[in-house]
Design an enzyme around this catalytic site. Structure first.
Site, short mmCIF file in Angstrom:
data_model
loop_
_atom_site.label_atom_id
_atom_site.label_comp_id
_atom_site.label_asym_id
_atom_site.label_seq_id
_atom_site.Cartn_x
_atom_site.Cartn_y
_atom_site.Cartn_z
N TRP A 1 45.23 55.74 15.20
CA TRP A 1 44.26 55.05 14.36
C TRP A 1 42.90 54.94 15.03
CZ3 TRP A 1 46.05 54.85 9.73
CH2 TRP A 1 47.38 54.53 9.47
N GLU B 1 42.60 38.44 -5.54
CA GLU B 1 43.98 37.98 -5.74
C GLU B 1 44.22 36.59 -5.18
OE1 GLU B 1 42.93 40.87 -4.74
OE2 GLU B 1 44.19 42.51 -5.43
N THR C 1 40.00 43.12 -10.47
CA THR C 1 39.64 43.67 -9.18
C THR C 1 39.64 45.19 -9.28
OG1 THR C 1 40.26 43.84 -6.85
CG2 THR C 1 42.05 43.44 -8.37
N LYS D 1 42.83 58.50 10.82
CA LYS D 1 43.92 58.90 11.71
C LYS D 1 43.56 60.22 12.36
CE LYS D 1 48.68 57.55 11.49
NZ LYS D 1 49.93 57.51 10.78
P1 AMP Z 1 37.56 41.64 -3.54
O1 AMP Z 1 38.87 41.41 -4.16
O2 AMP Z 1 36.67 42.55 -4.31
O3 AMP Z 1 36.90 40.35 -3.19
O4 AMP Z 1 37.80 42.42 -2.18
C1 AMP Z 1 38.67 41.92 -1.21
C2 AMP Z 1 38.59 42.76 0.03
O5 AMP Z 1 37.27 42.69 0.60
C3 AMP Z 1 39.49 42.29 1.14
O6 AMP Z 1 40.81 42.72 0.97
C4 AMP Z 1 38.81 42.89 2.36
O7 AMP Z 1 39.16 44.25 2.52
C5 AMP Z 1 37.35 42.81 2.01
N1 AMP Z 1 36.75 41.62 2.63
C6 AMP Z 1 36.53 40.42 2.09
N2 AMP Z 1 35.94 39.60 2.99
C7 AMP Z 1 35.79 40.31 4.13
C8 AMP Z 1 35.26 40.02 5.43
N3 AMP Z 1 34.75 38.84 5.75
N4 AMP Z 1 35.31 41.01 6.35
C9 AMP Z 1 35.81 42.23 6.05
N5 AMP Z 1 36.31 42.55 4.86
C10 AMP Z 1 36.30 41.60 3.91
#
Ligand code: AMP
Length: 555
Positions: free
Chosen positions: A444, A329, A185, A439
């Protein structure tokens, strides 16, 4: 008493090959459309397993792929972990230094690469040969004539690599904790972090996401994951689809909207999945071309927030959007925004409001939302905090990254870095990433909410909001907008600002709107605010003065 076998992937394939032997696996490759059935698939995974054994790959070894979505890549999904080795899927779009770091860190022994990606890989390898030292062999995903003239050594083609081997393989009985998969990641800072998936994590993820409360996959489905197979196992769909005995469709290298539309039409796809950007492209395409989407019942949209306007648009086309949230994760699915039965009678506005949230956790997961003071926040849809989560398919550590483990895990919980609210019905909504919230004057501002509001405007194709440093208010929001094709660029900026002012507190109004041609994206298709921050790390872009009321209480 434990069950008579552990929870492993192999039985999914075993069952599909026997009970759904003639269901198809279809794939768009460099050579055109290729198709075969589960019975053939099972034989080919056995040939691959034999080839790996002959190449000296042993239980616990890592085998990497740098590939798009196609049947050969899918063969590695069961073929590699079935032997006890670990499938490490690599994102080819990463910068070379990340590729080098990842291959060296994972100690990959064998690497499968697509013909169209071999040159990029060879560039990364020749630039820093030491980082590719562990790789004993490269295999190009195609026939002998697909092998490009690149500096990867030794280099074989996949069909020769597996072709001579027997279709019988004595699949070992594996323990549930055997590592089966791996994915890195890319955080906002620092080096990519490796996440390992054990056999039982992937099994549990497949079983939970196959249910109606997950991605709702059944034997009569035709499933086309557009989300890349290098991005968290294409959200687990190759495993889930096999577990269900459904037909697979893989869209191959860099599919454009027309390719996707053709595959949906010709293969009668019922369920597809991908990040919002993909669907913006498809929606634009179907505005211009006649496309028959009648087979398509559902789309899983995740990875970034699915704008409510997109959910509405697909509803108009008779396609139900399942808005899903997940993380590398977490193998990756966490929540899906299904309505509860009693909500089906609600009026449309309330239903859309719910469906645009990230939704209800899939059965099997538990979570808490923790505020700055370390307290659990109430489920009122208002108060927010960081989402902490745990469950059978959530990892408890990063691979060889003790300092990151310290930061991101506590008492067996994964600290997601997502700032969320939970409403009284249990629906989660992401209001921001911990590192993206703005912020202003100590309060926020949710960049995600502002983005959604901007993207709801008809003349805004895409939009993102970042906080820029401000002397008085520490940070102020600035909006970056991609105007739609027919937008009135003279007035669009003022229009969207007025729209935001009407809906949100005055101090949420961005100090400026900057037009851009496209929002920079990460290698997984998410908005890359880091690039914008670097490019616009200059207060001069804030042409407008922050309003006097740039913080609450002065309003
Ligand atoms: P990744 O590990 O690259 O799949 O990224 C994970 C992150 O993507 C999450 O912690 C979120 O911040 C973002 N994410 C995944 N799905 C969504 C969703 N449906 N809406 C908003 N953010 C998302």
């Amino acid at each position: 008493m434990p069950g008579s076998t552990d929870q492993t992937l192999r039985p999914f394939c075993w069952r599909a090959a026997r009970m759904f032997a003639d269901r198809e696996i279809v794939s768009r490759t460099h050579a055109g459309i290729e198709r075969y059935d589960y019975a053939t698939y099972d034989n080919r995974t056995a040939q691959l397993a034999n080839a790996l054994e002959k190449a000296g790959i042993e239980r616990g070894d890592r085998v990497a792929t740098v590939c798009w979505n196609h049947h050969r890549h899918f063969e590695t999904y069961f073929g590699v972990p079935g032997t006890g080795a670990q499938l490490h899927t690599i994102n080819p779009l990463l910068p070379d230094e990340h590729l080098q770091y990842i291959v060296a860190n994972a100690d990959d022994r064998l690497l499968f690469v697509d013909p169209s990606l071999a040159e990029k890989l060879a560039g990364a390898a020749s630039d820093d040969p030491g980082s590719f030292e562990s790789v004993e062999r490269f295999v190009v995903m195609g026939e002998a004539d697909s092998v490009p003239d690149v500096d990867l050594d030794p280099l074989t083609d996949y069909e020769s690599f597996v072709g001579e081997h027997s279709t019988d393989y004595d699949w070992p009985r594996l323990p549930g904790e055997q590592p089966a998969g791996m994915c890195y990641t890319s955080g906002t800072t620092g080096k990519p972090k490796g996440v390992e998936y054990t056999q039982e994590m992937l099994w549990a993820h497949a079983m939970a996401t196959m249910t109606p409360q997950g991605l709702d996959i059944d034997a009569d489905d035709v499933v086309m994951p557009v989300v890349p197979m290098f991005h968290v196992n294409a959200w687990g769909m190759p495993f889930t689809t096999t577990a269900a005995g459904a037909k697979h469709v893989y869209p191959g290298p860099s599919p454009d909207p027309a390719d996707l539309a053709d595959l949906i039409e010709e293969e009668e796809v019922t369920l597809t999945a991908g990040v919002p950007t993909v669907w913006i492209g498809l929606l634009e395409h179907i505005e211009e071309e006649e496309v028959d989407l009648s087979s398509l019942e559902r789309i899983v949209i995740g990875g970034s927030a699915a704008p409510e306007s997109m959910i509405r648009r697909f509803d108009d086309l008779g396609v139900e959007v399942m808005h899903a949230w997940g993380m590398t994760e977490m193998s990756p699915i966490g929540s899906v925004s299904h309505l509860k039965p009693e909500m089906e009678d609600w009026d449309a506005e309330r239903r859309y409001e719910k469906r645009a949230k990230q939704g209800l956790m899939v059965p099997g997961l538990e979570f808490n939302v923790i505020d700055d003071a370390g307290e659990k926040v109430p489920w009122d849809g208002e108060e927010f905090g960081e989402l902490w989560i745990r469950g059978p398919w959530v990892t408890t550590e990063y691979y060889e990254r003790p300092e990151a483990n310290e930061e991101d895990f506590e008492d067996g919980w994964l600290k997601t870095g997502d700032i969320v609210t939970i409403d009284s019905d249990g629906y989660m909504e992401i209001v921001d990433r911990t590192k993206d919230v703005i912020k202003s004057g100590g309060e926020w501002i949710s960049s995600v909410e502002l983005e959604n509001a901007l993207m709801a405007h008809n003349d805004v194709a895409e939009a993102t909001v970042i906080g820029v440093p401000h002397e008085r208010w520490q940070e102020r929001p600035v909006a970056f907008v991609v105007p739609g094709a027919n937008a009135d660029r003279e007035n669009l900026g003022e229009e969207v600002l007025d729209m935001i002012e009407a809906e949100y507190p005055k101090w949420w109004r961005p100090d400026d709107v900057v037009y851009i041609d496209e929002v920079p994206k990460t290698a997984t298709g998410k908005f890359d605010k880091k690039v914008l921050r670097e490019e616009y790390d200059d207060e001069s872009i804030v042409e407008g003065e922050a309003p006097e009321e740039a913080a609450p209480g002065t309003d």
